[in-house]
Scaffold this motif. Structure first.
Motif, PDB file in Angstrom:
ATOM      1  N   TYR A  97       0.863  -1.180   0.000  1.00 30.28           N
ATOM      2  CA  TYR A  97       0.000   0.000   0.000  1.00 30.28           C
ATOM      3  C   TYR A  97       0.896   1.224   0.000  1.00 30.28           C
ATOM      4  O   TYR A  97       2.070   1.148   0.324  1.00 30.28           O
ATOM      5  N   SER A 112      -4.574   1.482  -1.685  1.00 31.77           N
ATOM      6  CA  SER A 112      -4.011   0.470  -2.576  1.00 31.77           C
ATOM      7  C   SER A 112      -3.371   1.154  -3.775  1.00 31.77           C
ATOM      8  O   SER A 112      -3.710   2.281  -4.130  1.00 31.77           O
ATOM      9  N   TYR A 119      -5.760  -5.619  -7.715  1.00 35.50           N
ATOM     10  CA  TYR A 119      -6.082  -4.249  -7.320  1.00 35.50           C
ATOM     11  C   TYR A 119      -7.580  -4.068  -7.104  1.00 35.50           C
ATOM     12  O   TYR A 119      -8.400  -4.467  -7.908  1.00 35.50           O
TER      13      TYR A 119
END
Length: 162
Positions: A97, A112, A119
């Motif tokens: 992250y 993210s 994803y």
């Protein structure tokens, strides 16, 4: 009797020791007032809290400070085992992250990274103690300086998010 105050709650409330019901006719011979008992109890509580803080601070390590743009891994809290799935062998940390905002007080907003495998758009507010720095598995040449590594990291993020 409370271990910290050395008084029972009844003594601090009514300035006398509790007696069995059959002993109601006998007066309590305590000469100490409720204010003095409460003052002693307050001083003992303060002393005990200072001792507990000192013991806690001995074992506490300083938290890692992250900056906006740092890539981190996140140790999530365990989820409920309603499905009875054994997660013992799962990865301890998930990610990577990116730190999108430094909130302060050892708290960070992470999100993210677009373009990474699996994803999904995701943001979370997390504490510093549940994060750790992300280190790439790719071998780095020994001649690369820290500024080159920083540029490579920024280029990677730009590439993934475009």
């Amino acid at each position: 009797m409370n271990a910290t105050t050395n008084f029972t709650p009844y003594e601090l409330m009514f300035a006398q020791t509790g007696r069995p019901v059959c002993d109601v006719s006998t007066p309590d011979r305590s000469n100490e007032s409720v204010q003095s008992k409460r003052a002693k109890a307050s001083a003992r509580i303060k002393k005990a809290s200072e001792r507990m803080k000192r013991n806690y601070d001995k074992r506490r390590k300083n938290s890692t400070v992250y900056r906006k743009g740092d890539i981190v891994l996140w140790k999530q809290a365990p989820t409920s085992s309603a499905g009875k799935v054994n997660t013992k062998l799962d990865d301890l940390y998930s990610g990577p992250y990116i730190v999108s905002k430094v909130i302060g007080n050892d708290r960070y907003r992470i999100r993210s990274i677009k373009g990474m495998r699996g994803y999904k758009s995701f943001t979370a507010l997390v504490a510093s103690d549940s994060l750790r720095p992300y280190r790439s598995i790719a071998p780095m040449s020994d001649s690369a300086s820290s500024t080159d590594e920083q540029l490579e990291t920024e280029d990677l993020i730009d590439l993934l998010e475009s």
